[in-house]
Scaffold this motif. Structure first.
Motif, short mmCIF file in Angstrom:
data_model
loop_
_atom_site.label_atom_id
_atom_site.label_comp_id
_atom_site.label_asym_id
_atom_site.label_seq_id
_atom_site.Cartn_x
_atom_site.Cartn_y
_atom_site.Cartn_z
N ALA A 79 -3.69 -3.57 -8.34
CA ALA A 79 -2.92 -4.22 -7.26
C ALA A 79 -3.62 -4.01 -5.92
O ALA A 79 -3.73 -4.94 -5.11
CB ALA A 79 -1.51 -3.65 -7.22
N ALA A 80 -4.13 -2.80 -5.70
CA ALA A 80 -4.83 -2.52 -4.43
C ALA A 80 -6.12 -3.34 -4.35
O ALA A 80 -6.50 -3.84 -3.28
CB ALA A 80 -5.14 -1.03 -4.33
N ALA A 81 -6.79 -3.51 -5.49
CA ALA A 81 -8.03 -4.30 -5.52
C ALA A 81 -7.73 -5.77 -5.19
O ALA A 81 -8.51 -6.42 -4.48
CB ALA A 81 -8.71 -4.18 -6.88
N ALA A 82 -6.61 -6.28 -5.70
CA ALA A 82 -6.25 -7.68 -5.42
C ALA A 82 -6.01 -7.88 -3.93
O ALA A 82 -6.40 -8.91 -3.35
CB ALA A 82 -5.02 -8.06 -6.24
N ASP A 91 0.03 3.54 -15.19
CA ASP A 91 0.52 3.19 -13.85
C ASP A 91 -0.61 3.29 -12.83
O ASP A 91 -0.68 2.49 -11.90
CB ASP A 91 1.68 4.12 -13.45
CG ASP A 91 2.95 3.80 -14.22
OD1 ASP A 91 3.01 2.71 -14.84
OD2 ASP A 91 3.87 4.64 -14.23
N GLU A 92 -1.47 4.28 -13.01
CA GLU A 92 -2.59 4.45 -12.07
C GLU A 92 -3.51 3.21 -12.13
O GLU A 92 -3.92 2.68 -11.09
CB GLU A 92 -3.39 5.71 -12.43
CG GLU A 92 -4.41 6.08 -11.36
CD GLU A 92 -5.72 6.57 -11.92
OE1 GLU A 92 -5.86 6.72 -13.15
OE2 GLU A 92 -6.63 6.78 -11.09
N GLY A 133 -8.49 -9.86 1.45
CA GLY A 133 -9.11 -9.59 2.75
C GLY A 133 -10.56 -10.04 2.79
O GLY A 133 -11.02 -10.66 3.75
N ARG A 134 -11.29 -9.75 1.71
CA ARG A 134 -12.72 -10.15 1.66
C ARG A 134 -12.87 -11.66 1.75
O ARG A 134 -13.72 -12.17 2.48
CB ARG A 134 -13.35 -9.69 0.33
CG ARG A 134 -13.64 -8.23 0.26
CD ARG A 134 -14.27 -7.90 -1.10
NE ARG A 134 -13.99 -6.52 -1.42
CZ ARG A 134 -13.24 -6.11 -2.45
NH1 ARG A 134 -12.73 -6.98 -3.31
NH2 ARG A 134 -13.02 -4.84 -2.63
N LEU A 135 -12.02 -12.36 0.98
CA LEU A 135 -12.18 -13.82 0.94
C LEU A 135 -11.73 -14.45 2.25
O LEU A 135 -12.30 -15.45 2.68
CB LEU A 135 -11.43 -14.39 -0.27
CG LEU A 135 -12.00 -13.90 -1.62
CD1 LEU A 135 -11.31 -14.58 -2.79
CD2 LEU A 135 -13.52 -14.11 -1.72
#
Ligand SMILES: CC(C)(COP(=O)(O)OP(=O)(O)OC[C@H]1O[C@@H](n2cnc3c(N)ncnc32)[C@H](O)[C@@H]1OP(=O)(O)O)[C@@H](O)C(=O)NCCC(=O)NCCS
Length: 162
Positions: free
Chosen positions: A148-151, A141-142, A156-158
């Motif tokens: 999910a947080a990275a996606a 789960d971690e 935001g970056r893009l």
């Protein structure tokens, strides 16, 4: 285009590319206040993250972006710098790698958090063009929460890039 080597794109676990590095702080690494130069820490972070990304991708990678770096506490001469990097998420041609840096007192073995960094690497083919990367097998789960947080961060970056 179909990848000529589909086995190279088989998903890999987070553990398979997890990378640890230890460095000893010498006087030449430090500024006039006796703490390690920020640029030196960034160099170690770049090495640790780059090895992790290349282990996951089995390809040459380049750094596309570095997120905010927060220096929480200084590293001092004689301390061990302990770095751990792991892939948070694999996208189409890029991966997000997270690096945590701790200072270790070698006498007591106590560690304290110093820096955390997230970097995006892009895998390149032999012509220097972005190339597909293997997927990331999310087993806990971690790991799913990190991906999910990275996606979300990638979106935001893009957006900022545009
Ligand atoms: C990074 C680089 C390869 C992207 O090339 P590009 O032609 O813009 O490629 P694309 O637009 O097709 O994007 C390729 C990937 O990079 C990602 N990317 C591009 N810019 C990004 C940024 N600012 N932050 C995060 N990811 C980024 C894209 O999301 C894409 O990943 P995906 O396929 O997983 O979605 C190119 O900009 C480059 O070579 N930059 C210089 C890299 C460098 O010299 N680094 C320092 C030394 S290693």
């Amino acid at each position: 285009m179909t990848d000529p080597d589909p086995i190279a794109l088989e998903p890999r676990t987070v553990a398979a590319s997890r990378t640890e590095m230890n460095e000893l702080v010498f006087p030449q690494h430090t500024n006039a206040y006796g703490s390690v130069f920020g640029g030196q820490v960034m160099w170690w972070i770049d090495m640790c993250a780059g090895i992790c990304a290349q282990r996951h991708c089995s390809r040459v990678v380049v750094t596309a972006s570095v997120d905010d770096l927060v220096f929480e506490s200084p590293l001092r001469v004689g301390e061990c710098v302990h770095l751990v990097s792991r892939v948070n998420a694999a996208f189409r041609t890029s991966v997000e790698v997270e690096v945590t840096v701790e200072g270790e007192d070698l006498a007591t073995r106590e560690r304290r958090p110093c820096v955390q960094a997230r970097m995006t690497f892009v895998a390149l083919d032999d012509d220097g063009k972005p190339r597909e990367v293997p997927g990331l097998l999310l087993q806990t789960d971690e790991e799913r929460a990190r991906a999910a947080a990275a996606a979300e961060r990638r979106r935001g970056r893009l957006t900022r890039r545009r």
